[in-house]
Each structure stands twice: as C-alpha cells, then as structure tokens.
Design an enzyme around this catalytic site. Sequence first.
Site, PDB file in Angstrom:
ATOM      1  N   HIS A 185       0.809  -1.222   0.000  1.00 50.75           N
ATOM      2  CA  HIS A 185       0.000   0.000   0.000  1.00 50.75           C
ATOM      3  C   HIS A 185       0.839   1.267   0.000  1.00 50.75           C
ATOM      4  O   HIS A 185       0.281   2.364   0.061  1.00 50.75           O
ATOM      5  CB  HIS A 185      -0.940   0.002   1.208  1.00 50.75           C
ATOM      6  N   ASP A 224       3.210   9.433  -1.721  1.00 51.87           N
ATOM      7  CA  ASP A 224       2.210   8.612  -1.054  1.00 51.87           C
ATOM      8  C   ASP A 224       1.885   7.410  -1.917  1.00 51.87           C
ATOM      9  O   ASP A 224       2.216   7.375  -3.103  1.00 51.87           O
ATOM     10  CB  ASP A 224       0.943   9.434  -0.804  1.00 51.87           C
TER      11      ASP A 224
END
Length: 514
Positions: free
Chosen positions: A266, A473
């Site tokens: 992730h 991110d």
Amino acid sequence: MACIERVPSVPGMPEGKTLERAHSNQEVQRVPPSRVDRLLLQRMRKSQSTTVLFGDQPGVPGAESPGVHPRAGGAGAPPDFCAAAPHPALADGRASQRLIVVANRLPVSAYRDPEGKWQLQVSAGGLVSALMGVAHFQTKWIGWPGVYVEAGPERDALTSALHGEGYAPVYLDQKMVDLHYNGFCNSVLWQLFHYVPLNIDSKLSETRTLQFQWAAHQMVNRIFGDAVMQHYQEGDIIWVQDYHLMLLPAVLKERRPNMKVGFFLHTPFPSSEIYRTLPVREELLRSVLRADLIGFHTYDYARHFVSACTRILGLEATPEGVEDDGSLTHVAAFPIGIDPDRFTAALGAPEVRANVAQLLNRYAGRKVMLGVDRLDMIKGIPQKLLAFEKFLEEHPEWCDRVLLVQIAVPSRTDVPEYQRLRSMVHEVVGRINGRYGTLTHVPIYHLDRQLSFHELVALYAITDVALVTSLRDGMNLVSYEYVACQRDNAGWSAARPSRCPALRRWRRCCASWR
C-alpha cells in the site's frame, strides 16, 4: 503523423462494422527504452482485467486458469482462484469462498466504555476504507488490535468481542511493538519506501539497534504466521497487506507450499537505486516473491519492484512477473479504490443532514477548503499551511472570506519525529491565525483528532475545495471520498462551480483521475 485506415469488415462481423488500423510514417507508439519497461508494458496490455495466477488445472475437465479481477470499490483485487465460475453460495446467500486478510493492524480500534466493557470503532485510513469494498467473500481479519492486554479475563473479553465481528487478534508485547513497528517498519522501511534516504551515519553508530529491530521484525512475522495457521482451512485465500508483513509469504509457504497467498503493498516501492541501500534488501525481496501474486497501486511501483528483483537478485523478468528457477511470481498493478455507495448512502442519514445544516450555517459566506490527513511527514501538512499563508499574504481581501479546515489524525504519537512534527504544525497554525484572524473569525480550524464517519461525510458535503498535498504517497483516497460526497452538487455543479479536489502532482490518484 499517425492516421486511421478503415478496412473492410470480416466474415461474421455485424453489418456496418469495420476494423480500424493505425499506422504512421515512422512508428505508431514510442517503444519503452528498457527491457523491463517493455516486458511490463506488454504484460499490462495483455491482461487489462485479469491476471492469471496459475496455468490450467490438470485433471479438471474444462477448468480455466484462475485469475484476479480488479473490483470497483476495493483495494486492487484479492486473489480470486475461482474466476471461471461464480463463487458457490451458502443457504443464506453468502459466498462460500473464505478470504483471510492479514494486516499489521485490525480495521477497528478497541476501547472501554464507561461500564468497562470493550467497544470497537472502525479505524481511519486508506487501507480500511478500501477493503470495505471487498465483497462476495467470507472475510476474516487477522492483525494486532492496537492495545496490549495481559493474558487473563480482560484479554479473553476483548478476544471474544473481536471474534464476534470476524476479527482474530494477534497480541504483541510493548517491546516487540516498539522494535518491530516503531523501529524497523516506520524508521527504516516507511522512510525508504517514501524516498527518505536512510541516515547512514546514524545507522552505523546504531548497528546493534538495527539488528534488534530486524530480529523483532522476523519474530513478529512468525507470530502472524502462527495465527494464520490457527485459522487456515484448506482452500482459503490468504491476502497479506503492506510492508509490515513482507516476510509472511515465505513463512506461510514454508509450512503449506500449496497455500494460495497474495501480497499487496500500500506504499510506493522505490527505484532499485534507492532500495539497494537497505541492508536486508535481498531477504525481503525473496520472501515477497514466495507469494503467488504481488499487487501494487501503479505501474511505476510494479516496474520498480521487478527492476529491483532483476538488478539485485539477478532474476529474470517476464511479461507476467518475475521468474526464479522455473517458479513464476505474478506482478501486477491494481489501483486502490473505495466503496462510493457507502458514502452516498450516508448523505441521506438524519445525523449527516443535521451536521450539514449546522456547518452551512456556521460557515455561511465563506469558501471552505478541507484537508484530511494523518499527521505524517509525507502528507505535506506544513507545506499546505505555508502555501495557504502565502495566499493570504498576496490576497488579503480573502482573509475573512475563506476558511481552511485541517483534520490531522494523530499517528505514531510515541515517535519523537512525529511529536516534533505536531509541535511545528501547531506553531504554524498559531502564527497564521494570530496574524490574519480577527475577533470574529480565524482563517484555519485545526483539529488533532479523528472525526466520526458521519461527521466526515457532512464536512465533505459542504466543502468547496479538498486539498490533497502529499509529498509522496501510495494511493491517497481523500479525493475519491470527497467526490463521492458531492452527490447533491454533481461533483462540480453550476451553483458551486469551484467545488473540486486539488491534487498535488506526486499524488498517485492524479493518474486515475485522468
């Protein structure tokens, strides 16, 4: 210059249909420069919606190759080994296929109510929001509950409350959590995967500390492996989540070689030149490669992983993934998502409507800008505040006409770096409010807490601009959640044309919005 040539229809094609063939004076499309790029691009073109995990099943007449299918509103897609036919359903309509999701943290936070009973609250975060959309499986979660409770009646009561919701807790002591989670995961892996170079001088002077952290990381992954084996049944699909458990695929495969294991990262995966600075780079790569399928948010992250395997381990890259001595591990990109129906349905809840009415009345006459982030170095909160200060400095006429609401959910509060970040954010907010505020208003509302789901939906609904300013991110979902809550405004309405998500260039969701 490319042109389109229409060629006659072929036998069996419906009347009026034609084929189109593109050609150019030189070449139709630029060829990727590197071999790894060409192979991965070929793999993604070849398999737009299905990633084959294994070959045809021998001995099963008419069996097709099982695959993984991205599902709208989910975190990529869990390994689906029964794609050739719908999952058989139980008598009550539930799917019989079991999916075991293994994550460092359970998707709920446990706390005691005034009566001393354990209560569970859904946690904040992109992983939780994304996995809410996984359906058609009997899902069981395995993970750390976020609290430490001594063995005894209190732990038994918490375990019972978690089991009632389909969660299996893994209990870790405080020292283990500090070395594994705060130490190796957040001080080493998290920083490196977000392109924050390791402090070599510091690491050289703390060699023993790094060794203890690595040993704790290995121990925690073995403890999680024990927990998985306690709940595993033949035919279950194991879906391992994120960088905390990169050693778990190897732990599970050593015990059950035929176990179906998928791994999803992730966070970003850095380029091989950055990744090779990690002392245990080979151990982590070889462990993750024991999974049957490895998923990433974007093509870039998948390409970086395959490149690291070829350059560091000397393995062969194929259009499907990475090959090691005849064993193939499939690598693919599965963009993360949310369950939009959950947000749009909440807009009609009486609690949300009441909150919307209250917020509209309180913020009347002002444009509302919103930031929803974990308090983390890579989220760009200080940079966002400084940019807002620059805006007010250059456009003083907006001082009493615009409001920035910043929700900074506390994260890793016991880590010194995060404590310093929190102090810096508070200092910047105080300076801006002190300079541009008046007796009746301030330009920034800053909250150091997590909002309830209904409060967050109401805030999304009345916001004019959502700001997503992460420096680096994985796949931030705030923009998706914001747009899902703009149902009454049609996303960008004629009445409120300024309503939109403002995305930073480095945000990986920018590509999916295009």
